[in-house]
Design a protein around this motif. Structure first.
Motif, PDB file in Angstrom:
ATOM      1  N   GLN A  12       8.525  20.549 -44.047  1.00 10.49           N
ATOM      2  CA  GLN A  12       8.129  21.652 -42.583  1.00 10.49           C
ATOM      3  C   GLN A  12       8.921  21.070 -41.312  1.00 10.49           C
ATOM      4  OE1 GLN A  12       4.044  22.174 -40.987  1.00 10.49           O
ATOM      5  NE2 GLN A  12       4.690  24.097 -39.817  1.00 10.49           N
ATOM      6  N   LYS A  13       9.204  19.845 -41.344  1.00  6.72           N
ATOM      7  CA  LYS A  13      10.259  19.827 -39.980  1.00  6.72           C
ATOM      8  C   LYS A  13      11.407  18.927 -40.146  1.00  6.72           C
ATOM      9  CE  LYS A  13       8.045  16.127 -37.953  1.00  6.72           C
ATOM     10  NZ  LYS A  13       7.695  14.627 -37.132  1.00  6.72           N
ATOM     11  N   ARG A  14      11.510  18.696 -41.719  1.00  2.00           N
ATOM     12  CA  ARG A  14      12.889  18.462 -42.579  1.00  2.00           C
ATOM     13  C   ARG A  14      13.163  19.777 -42.518  1.00  2.00           C
ATOM     14  NH1 ARG A  14      14.037  14.025 -46.433  1.00  2.00           N
ATOM     15  NH2 ARG A  14      16.152  14.647 -46.382  1.00  2.00           N
ATOM     16  N   LEU A  15      13.261  20.951 -42.983  1.00  2.18           N
ATOM     17  CA  LEU A  15      13.367  22.397 -42.989  1.00  2.18           C
ATOM     18  C   LEU A  15      13.401  23.096 -41.960  1.00  2.18           C
ATOM     19  CD1 LEU A  15      11.654  23.124 -46.438  1.00  2.18           C
ATOM     20  CD2 LEU A  15      14.119  22.284 -46.711  1.00  2.18           C
ATOM     21  N   GLY A  16      12.835  22.548 -40.678  1.00  2.00           N
ATOM     22  CA  GLY A  16      13.157  23.388 -39.504  1.00  2.00           C
ATOM     23  C   GLY A  16      12.426  24.436 -39.450  1.00  2.00           C
ATOM     24  N   LEU A  17      10.758  23.898 -39.714  1.00  2.00           N
ATOM     25  CA  LEU A  17       9.923  25.154 -39.501  1.00  2.00           C
ATOM     26  C   LEU A  17       8.887  25.573 -39.393  1.00  2.00           C
ATOM     27  CD1 LEU A  17       9.638  25.867 -43.807  1.00  2.00           C
ATOM     28  CD2 LEU A  17      10.696  27.629 -42.288  1.00  2.00           C
ATOM     29  N   ASN A  18       9.404  24.348 -38.203  1.00  2.00           N
ATOM     30  CA  ASN A  18       8.510  24.073 -37.074  1.00  2.00           C
ATOM     31  C   ASN A  18       7.100  25.040 -35.925  1.00  2.00           C
ATOM     32  OD1 ASN A  18       8.556  21.523 -37.749  1.00  2.00           O
ATOM     33  ND2 ASN A  18      10.101  20.941 -36.287  1.00  2.00           N
ATOM     34  N   LYS A  19       7.681  26.002 -36.286  1.00  2.00           N
ATOM     35  CA  LYS A  19       7.298  27.204 -35.708  1.00  2.00           C
ATOM     36  C   LYS A  19       6.297  27.260 -36.351  1.00  2.00           C
ATOM     37  CE  LYS A  19       9.714  31.215 -36.961  1.00  2.00           C
ATOM     38  NZ  LYS A  19      10.195  32.254 -36.109  1.00  2.00           N
ATOM     39  N   PHE A  20       5.737  27.005 -37.422  1.00  2.00           N
ATOM     40  CA  PHE A  20       4.474  27.693 -38.785  1.00  2.00           C
ATOM     41  C   PHE A  20       3.434  26.999 -38.923  1.00  2.00           C
ATOM     42  CE2 PHE A  20       9.161  29.675 -40.083  1.00  2.00           C
ATOM     43  CZ  PHE A  20       8.838  30.978 -40.895  1.00  2.00           C
ATOM     44  N   VAL A  21       2.397  27.953 -38.825  1.00  2.00           N
ATOM     45  CA  VAL A  21       1.232  27.270 -39.297  1.00  2.00           C
ATOM     46  C   VAL A  21       1.135  27.578 -40.625  1.00  2.00           C
ATOM     47  CG1 VAL A  21      -0.966  27.248 -39.237  1.00  2.00           C
ATOM     48  CG2 VAL A  21       0.083  27.804 -36.735  1.00  2.00           C
ATOM     49  N   ILE A  22       1.097  26.450 -41.706  1.00  2.00           N
ATOM     50  CA  ILE A  22       0.912  26.328 -42.786  1.00  2.00           C
ATOM     51  C   ILE A  22      -0.223  25.937 -43.365  1.00  2.00           C
ATOM     52  CG2 ILE A  22       2.765  25.487 -45.145  1.00  2.00           C
ATOM     53  CD1 ILE A  22       5.278  26.123 -43.463  1.00  2.00           C
ATOM     54  N   LYS A  23      -0.556  26.630 -44.033  1.00  2.00           N
ATOM     55  CA  LYS A  23      -1.883  25.803 -45.424  1.00  2.00           C
ATOM     56  C   LYS A  23      -1.829  26.279 -46.412  1.00  2.00           C
ATOM     57  CE  LYS A  23      -4.847  27.088 -40.781  1.00  2.00           C
ATOM     58  NZ  LYS A  23      -6.173  27.920 -40.521  1.00  2.00           N
ATOM     59  N   THR A  24      -3.263  26.024 -47.266  1.00  2.00           N
ATOM     60  CA  THR A  24      -3.269  26.368 -48.669  1.00  2.00           C
ATOM     61  C   THR A  24      -4.264  27.143 -48.669  1.00  2.00           C
ATOM     62  OG1 THR A  24      -3.481  23.883 -49.077  1.00  2.00           O
ATOM     63  CG2 THR A  24      -1.344  23.925 -49.189  1.00  2.00           C
ATOM     64  N   GLU A  25      -3.981  27.417 -49.867  1.00  2.00           N
ATOM     65  CA  GLU A  25      -5.468  28.185 -50.430  1.00  2.00           C
ATOM     66  C   GLU A  25      -5.395  28.112 -52.181  1.00  2.00           C
ATOM     67  OE1 GLU A  25      -7.750  32.303 -50.534  1.00  2.00           O
ATOM     68  OE2 GLU A  25      -6.255  31.621 -49.284  1.00  2.00           O
ATOM     69  N   ARG A  26      -6.654  27.709 -52.317  1.00  2.00           N
ATOM     70  CA  ARG A  26      -6.721  27.633 -54.245  1.00  2.00           C
ATOM     71  C   ARG A  26      -7.527  28.966 -54.569  1.00  2.00           C
ATOM     72  NH1 ARG A  26      -6.418  23.113 -58.235  1.00  2.00           N
ATOM     73  NH2 ARG A  26      -7.253  23.644 -59.862  1.00  2.00           N
ATOM     74  N   ILE A  27      -6.825  29.568 -55.132  1.00  2.00           N
ATOM     75  CA  ILE A  27      -7.176  30.932 -55.752  1.00  2.00           C
ATOM     76  C   ILE A  27      -7.535  31.333 -57.248  1.00  2.00           C
ATOM     77  CG2 ILE A  27      -6.437  32.631 -53.609  1.00  2.00           C
ATOM     78  CD1 ILE A  27      -4.452  33.177 -56.533  1.00  2.00           C
ATOM     79  N   SER A  28      -8.420  31.900 -58.093  1.00  2.00           N
ATOM     80  CA  SER A  28      -8.698  31.787 -59.432  1.00  2.00           C
ATOM     81  C   SER A  28      -7.831  32.519 -60.064  1.00  2.00           C
ATOM     82  CB  SER A  28      -9.428  32.660 -59.508  1.00  2.00           C
ATOM     83  OG  SER A  28     -10.391  33.221 -60.917  1.00  2.00           O
ATOM     84  N   PRO A  29      -7.093  31.818 -61.275  1.00  2.00           N
ATOM     85  CA  PRO A  29      -6.295  32.642 -61.736  1.00  2.00           C
ATOM     86  C   PRO A  29      -6.603  33.785 -61.858  1.00  2.00           C
ATOM     87  CG  PRO A  29      -6.809  30.207 -63.094  1.00  2.00           C
ATOM     88  CD  PRO A  29      -7.651  30.589 -61.921  1.00  2.00           C
ATOM     89  N   PHE A  30      -7.450  34.231 -61.710  1.00  2.00           N
ATOM     90  CA  PHE A  30      -8.079  36.094 -62.540  1.00  2.00           C
ATOM     91  C   PHE A  30      -7.279  36.974 -60.835  1.00  2.00           C
ATOM     92  CE2 PHE A  30     -10.495  33.131 -65.093  1.00  2.00           C
ATOM     93  CZ  PHE A  30      -9.800  34.290 -66.427  1.00  2.00           C
ATOM     94  N   GLN A  31      -7.132  36.049 -60.410  1.00  2.00           N
ATOM     95  CA  GLN A  31      -6.524  36.967 -59.259  1.00  2.00           C
ATOM     96  C   GLN A  31      -5.154  37.344 -59.249  1.00  2.00           C
ATOM     97  OE1 GLN A  31      -8.954  34.299 -56.318  1.00  2.00           O
ATOM     98  NE2 GLN A  31      -9.044  36.357 -54.775  1.00  2.00           N
ATOM     99  N   VAL A  32      -4.638  36.591 -60.252  1.00  2.00           N
ATOM    100  CA  VAL A  32      -2.895  36.541 -60.720  1.00  2.00           C
ATOM    101  C   VAL A  32      -2.737  37.913 -61.335  1.00  2.00           C
ATOM    102  CG1 VAL A  32      -1.237  35.546 -60.840  1.00  2.00           C
ATOM    103  CG2 VAL A  32      -2.265  34.383 -59.494  1.00  2.00           C
TER     104      VAL A  32
END
Length: 105
Positions: A12-32
């Motif tokens: 995030q820092k190296r790509l200049g994306l500091n203004k973003f709040v970035i999270k991760t979320e694991r989802i079920s394969p059946f949601q895709v």
């Protein structure tokens, strides 16, 4: 998860994306759904969704370092094509090593 958070903050820092709040979320394969057929699929999936100054990396499997870089590059510039994203990620990961090749389908 701590390792994933560190990698996200690092890129995030190296790509200049500091203004973003970035999270991760694991989802079920059946949601895709398969983008060609529209049917649910059991295939692995990693993608990013942006909502204003926030983003969520959605994933159905364990995130790899390359996944994080790839999705953050989508966030940094949605207009880049995949080949340019991969080359850019490899250059940032290994700036002094030009022994990497890009596989084309």
């Amino acid at each position: 998860m701590e390792r994933v958070d560190w990698r996200i903050r690092h890129w995030q820092k190296r790509l200049g994306l500091n203004k973003f709040v970035i999270k991760t979320e694991r989802i079920s394969p059946f949601q895709v759904a398969d983008e060609r057929t529209g049917r649910r699929s059991n295939n692995p999936f990693v993608g990013i969704v942006r909502i204003e100054d926030s983003a969520v990396i959605l994933h159905t499997r364990r995130l790899r370092h390359e996944d994080i870089i790839h999705e953050l590059l989508h966030l940094a510039d949605p207009e880049w094509n995949h080949e340019r994203k991969i080359k850019k990620a490899l250059n940032k990961s290994h700036p002094k090593n030009d022994n990497y090749m890009i596989a084309k389908n």
